[in-house]
Design a protein around this motif. Structure first.
Motif, PDB file in Angstrom:
ATOM      1  N   ARG A 258       4.985  -8.446  -0.618  1.00  0.00           N
ATOM      2  CA  ARG A 258       4.867  -7.458  -1.762  1.00  0.00           C
ATOM      3  C   ARG A 258       5.728  -6.176  -1.014  1.00  0.00           C
ATOM      4  O   ARG A 258       6.514  -5.629  -1.203  1.00  0.00           O
ATOM      5  CB  ARG A 258       3.757  -7.262  -2.451  1.00  0.00           C
ATOM      6  N   TYR A 318       9.818  -2.855  -0.379  1.00  0.00           N
ATOM      7  CA  TYR A 318       8.895  -3.257  -1.557  1.00  0.00           C
ATOM      8  C   TYR A 318       9.750  -4.398  -2.074  1.00  0.00           C
ATOM      9  O   TYR A 318      11.063  -4.419  -2.474  1.00  0.00           O
ATOM     10  CB  TYR A 318       8.960  -2.136  -2.528  1.00  0.00           C
ATOM     11  N   ASN A 320      10.315  -7.008  -5.152  1.00  0.00           N
ATOM     12  CA  ASN A 320       9.903  -7.210  -6.426  1.00  0.00           C
ATOM     13  C   ASN A 320       9.653  -8.759  -6.912  1.00  0.00           C
ATOM     14  O   ASN A 320      10.064  -9.550  -5.789  1.00  0.00           O
ATOM     15  CB  ASN A 320      11.126  -7.056  -7.513  1.00  0.00           C
ATOM     16  N   ASP A 321       9.000  -9.189  -7.920  1.00  0.00           N
ATOM     17  CA  ASP A 321       8.760 -10.481  -8.163  1.00  0.00           C
ATOM     18  C   ASP A 321       9.930 -11.471  -8.220  1.00  0.00           C
ATOM     19  O   ASP A 321       9.772 -12.717  -7.686  1.00  0.00           O
ATOM     20  CB  ASP A 321       8.289 -10.481  -9.690  1.00  0.00           C
ATOM     21  N   THR A 325      14.802  -6.321  -3.573  1.00  0.00           N
ATOM     22  CA  THR A 325      14.010  -5.454  -2.834  1.00  0.00           C
ATOM     23  C   THR A 325      14.565  -3.908  -3.062  1.00  0.00           C
ATOM     24  O   THR A 325      15.419  -3.764  -3.566  1.00  0.00           O
ATOM     25  CB  THR A 325      14.283  -5.880  -1.203  1.00  0.00           C
ATOM     26  N   GLU A 326      13.332  -3.290  -2.766  1.00  0.00           N
ATOM     27  CA  GLU A 326      13.919  -1.851  -2.857  1.00  0.00           C
ATOM     28  C   GLU A 326      13.264  -1.167  -1.511  1.00  0.00           C
ATOM     29  O   GLU A 326      12.172  -1.623  -1.035  1.00  0.00           O
ATOM     30  CB  GLU A 326      13.065  -1.024  -4.075  1.00  0.00           C
ATOM     31  N   VAL A 341       7.891   0.732  -9.016  1.00  0.00           N
ATOM     32  CA  VAL A 341       7.305   0.457  -7.893  1.00  0.00           C
ATOM     33  C   VAL A 341       5.629   1.394  -8.223  1.00  0.00           C
ATOM     34  O   VAL A 341       5.860   2.695  -8.251  1.00  0.00           O
ATOM     35  CB  VAL A 341       7.565   0.733  -6.439  1.00  0.00           C
ATOM     36  N   THR A 427       0.915  -2.327  -8.626  1.00  0.00           N
ATOM     37  CA  THR A 427       0.984  -3.696  -7.965  1.00  0.00           C
ATOM     38  C   THR A 427       0.613  -3.668  -6.672  1.00  0.00           C
ATOM     39  O   THR A 427       0.330  -4.752  -5.790  1.00  0.00           O
ATOM     40  CB  THR A 427       2.520  -4.052  -8.256  1.00  0.00           C
TER      41      THR A 427
END
Lengths: 512, 328
Positions: A258, A318, A320-321, A325-326, A341, A427
């Motif tokens: 995550r 970060y 994501n599912d 990515t961020e 996020v 999350t």
């Protein structure tokens, strides 16, 4: 055992705050010379109030205090000293800009010029007698927490205290420092002094005390000789009903990366390196524990992820599912939220950063949601309902949703904060010292809450100070030492000693 | 040519009210009380002295030197003591907000001074809007007898009145007391952390009252010096100006050290009158610019001191906060 005269007796002590709050009700307690008495009780059970009465901070409404069999009145801290009672408060009572020596002689009765040479010699004598290390000329603000505590103890002994009261002395110490403190306490006991120890940590009660007295809801329940009791019995007596002392650790399900942190380097405002090339990943549905001596970079790490701390080098990503990515660096907390996020953050200093103490529960709930809605006016209904829900689910002890937060006790404040953060359905949940200062019962409520979040698939990062809890609760444990990662251990196989060692020594092998 | 020999005595004379004000305020702030009422206290101190002197001068009896100094001094001390007591009662006993109380006292003090100033002007029947107490002032301004015989040395070091020397001595004593004595240590502890001081058995309330009242009395003398000495015994409403605020700025400038304040006050005093000594010709605009200097320096000093982050140089940590032992 032959009859001994108690060094100090409290008889039928009652203390009220205002007309409604009864902090102590009809408490009678004895403490003998040469004994360590542990005072055990939940948050708000009146332990600190009772001890503050002995220290002259509060004055009892009813009851009497006997020292060496003679009734006395203790109307001020000064009179407490005169009776040989010294208290080491949870929040140190030291003046930061003065030296250890000046702090120790503070308030001593002798007019005229300061004679710091004579006092330094006396301080050295006390230190040698009990095995302390204090530099009389060091300023308090240059000292570590454990050094400050030592100064507090020397200060009390300098005044010739025969009865020492310590209010949660180990809350801020590493395991090694705590052991050192206990060795000193045993020395003092063998010297014939009486020691009253307030603590929440059951293992400390069992290892260091001779006798345990239990308070519940302001009332004296009973006392037990330590060698004839056990943690389960004491906890049950303290809470008033049977409680389970096992912390759940459900297996992580469907774990996915995550948060990915790579080479994170952070300097504080004075240019001191607080985090040095920290790399790790946090997975969904997993609790990642972070262990380390206070000030090893825990705060900077969490604040870095939450976007509250400028970062010098490295990346925080970060995931994501769906695998996209961020990049979190360079975004402020608002932007991080806008990206979808959600980071929930329980800051170290719960009143300093988490809640506004002069606002009521509902308004504090609104601090997270005031941007919701299009109208110029805020929506007060939802936060109010949320507050009610938190009060109900977490058993917050408060007169109502419109009570100012500062009027609640520490444990209840903590629950409100954690409850609010969890309600935003995060999350990633970042918590720092979530159970600091909480009693066993409330702590377990918090552990349950964290476990529920884990089961929901939240990636939990849990900064803790109690190693016993870390090894029971966390799936993996990251150990920080002076801003370095000295290793990441599996929570199921890790043991306290190894972690304690790693907190103070950087394992060279850990750096690739 | 810049006349240094006459500039320095003028600067020092100008500095004495600032020095007394800042010494008083330092003692007050060391106890954790931020008394923004200092300007008002100095006003009241000056006015009470004027009232005392006026009553004595107009009583018709022949004037005795000692009495004509003593009466205004005692009146001034009493007046400023009452101001200190009001401040303490409101902020320490009733735990009112210190800033608001201080500002209210300044407004009150200035109003008190101007009201009685106006009344006395009317009583004296003077043509100009001021009270003239030249006789009393002459006693106040008695110089050391040998000052004139020592040339420039005498003029720079010996030409002042007793209140000026008293101000410097008070500042030195205050500095030493704070640093070297037990009382000073206790006072510092009260200002830094009243809870700690209380737990150590120090009577916090007594220290706060004593320090604030003593500080007010010292500051009040600054007002008296201004009227009787600097202004030659002439009281005009509002003439005292903003010296009270400069004194508070000096407290920060000197980092709460009365000994430093001696030099800092002289510096500020010099800046205050610099415009008189720099030839500006007929261009009055330049003069006004020079008059700005002390305020510009104050701003610069505040900026610089706020940049320094050594712990000893910070204001007392408990400054401005009320203290109550059983607070939860």
């Amino acid at each position: 055992m032959e009859e001994r005269t108690p060094a100090l007796s409290m008889r039928n002590i009652t203390k009220r705050f205002g007309s409604k709050v009864i902090a102590n009700s009809d408490v009678s307690l004895d403490i003998y010379p040469g004994e360590i008495l542990a005072l055990l009780g939940e948050n708000g059970s009146g332990k600190t109030t009772l001890m503050n009465i002995l220290a002259g901070i509060y004055y009892p409404d009813e009851g009497e205090i006997l020292i060496g069999g003679k009734p006395v009145t203790i109307a001020s801290p000064k009179e407490a000293f005169n009776h040989g009672i010294g208290m080491i408060h949870q929040h140190f009572k030291l003046v930061d800009v003065l030296t250890a020596n000046e702090n120790i002689v503070l308030g001593m009765d002798k007019e005229g010029m300061l004679d710091l040479k004579t006092s330094a010699a006396r301080i050295k004598k006390i230190c040698d007698a009990y095995g302390f290390e204090v530099d009389p000329d060091e300023k308090i603000y240059d000292m570590s927490v454990s050094e400050k505590q030592t100064v507090e103890i020397v200060k009390v002994l300098y005044r010739g205290a025969e009865i020492l009261i310590l209010d949660e002395p180990t809350a801020v110490l590493t395991p090694q420092e705590s052991d050192k403190l206990f060795a000193v306490l045993r020395n003092m006991r063998n010297d014939g002094k009486s020691i009253i120890l307030i603590t929440h940590k059951m293992n400390e009660v069992l290892s260091v005390s001779d006798r345990v007295a239990i308070l519940r809801a302001g009332k004296y329940i009973c006392d037990r000789v330590t060698s004839e009791t056990n943690a389960q019995e004491l906890t049950d007596l303290m809470v008033g009903h049977k409680v389970s002392l096992n912390i759940d650790r459900p297996e992580p399900v469907n774990s996915k990366e995550r948060i990915r942190v790579k080479g994170l380097t952070v300097r504080n405002i004075d240019g001191v390196l607080k985090l040095n090339k920290v790399s790790f990943s946090a997975y969904s549905g997993e609790i990642l524990g972070i262990a380390g001596i206070a000030g090893s970079g825990q705060k900077e790490l969490l604040e870095g992820i939450a976007g509250l701390q400028p970062v010098e080098a490295g990346s925080i990503t970060y995931v994501n599912d769906d695998g996209t990515t961020e990049d979190l660096i360079g975004k402020d907390p608002l932007e991080i939220a806008a990206l979808g996020v959600s980071l929930s953050f329980v800051p170290e200093d719960r009143l300093g950063m988490g809640l506004v103490e002069n606002m009521d529960l509902a308004d504090n709930m609104m601090l997270r949601s005031y941007r919701v809605g299009k109208s110029v006016f805020t929506n007060r209904k939802d936060p109010e309902n949320l507050a009610k829900q938190v009060i109900k689910e977490l058993e917050v002890n408060t007169p109502g949703v419109h009570t100012m937060v500062r009027k609640l006790s520490g444990g209840n404040v903590q629950k409100v904060l954690v409850g609010r953060e969890i309600a935003s359905a995060p999350t990633v949940l970042l918590t720092a010292y979530a159970v600091r200062g909480l009693d066993i019962n409330s702590s377990y409520t918090i552990y349950d809450l964290i476990n529920q979040q884990k089961k929901r698939g939240v990636a939990v990062i849990y900064v803790g100070e109690d190693l016993d809890v870390l090894v029971e609760l966390c799936d993996r444990i990251l150990v920080l030492c002076d801003g370095h990662v000295s290793g990441i251990l599996d929570g199921r196989t890790a043991d306290k000693q190894t972690i304690g060692m790693m907190m103070t020594h950087i394992k060279e092998a850990a750096d690739e | 040519m810049f006349d240094i020999v006459s500039f320095i005595p003028r600067a020092i004379a100008q500095s004495i009210p600032l020095l007394l004000g800042s010494t008083g305020e330092i003692i007050t702030e060391k106890s954790g009380n931020l008394n923004l009422g200092t300007a008002g206290v100095m006003y009241v101190g000056g006015m009470c002295g004027v009232i005392g002197a006026f009553s004595y001068e107009t009583s018709g009896k022949p004037m005795n030197g000692l009495l004509s100094v003593l009466i205004p001094v005692v009146c001034c001390l009493l007046g400023s003591l009452i101001m200190g007591l009001i401040y303490c009662f409101l902020t320490v006993t009733l735990r009112a907000n210190q800033n608001v109380t201080g500002l209210a006292l300044t407004t009150f003090g200035v109003g008190f001074g101007n009201f009685f100033g106006g009344s006395l002007i009317k009583l004296s029947g003077a043509e100009v809007p001021s009270i003239i107490l030249t006789n009393t002032s002459n006693f106040f301004r008695t110089k050391l007898p040998f000052a004139d015989s020592l040339g420039w040395f005498g003029q720079i070091f010996c030409s002042y009145s007793f209140l000026a020397y008293a101000a410097i001595i008070i500042a030195i004593i205050a500095g030493r007391t704070l640093r070297k004595t037990r009382v000073g240590l206790h006072l510092r502890a009260v200002g830094e952390s009243p809870a700690t001081a209380d737990a150590a058995g120090i009577n916090v309330i007594r220290y706060k009252y004593t320090a604030t009242c003593l500080g007010s009395m010292i500051a009040g003398l600054g007002g008296l010096y201004y009227v009787m000495d600097y202004a030659n015994g002439i009281w005009s409403n509002d003439a005292f100006g903003d010296r009270g605020w400069l004194a508070i700025a000096l407290v920060i400038f000197t980092l709460w050290n009365p000994t430093t304040s001696i030099f800092a006050s002289i510096l500020f005093g010099g800046l205050y009158i610099l415009y008189i000594f720099i030839p500006t010709g007929t261009n009055l605009a330049n003069k006004e610019l020079y008059k700005m200097i002390p305020y510009v320096v104050t701003i610069i000093v505040l900026i610089i001191t706020s940049l320094r982050n050594k712990r000893e140089n910070q204001p007392p940590e408990g400054l401005g906060l009320p203290y109550f032992r059983e607070d939860r």
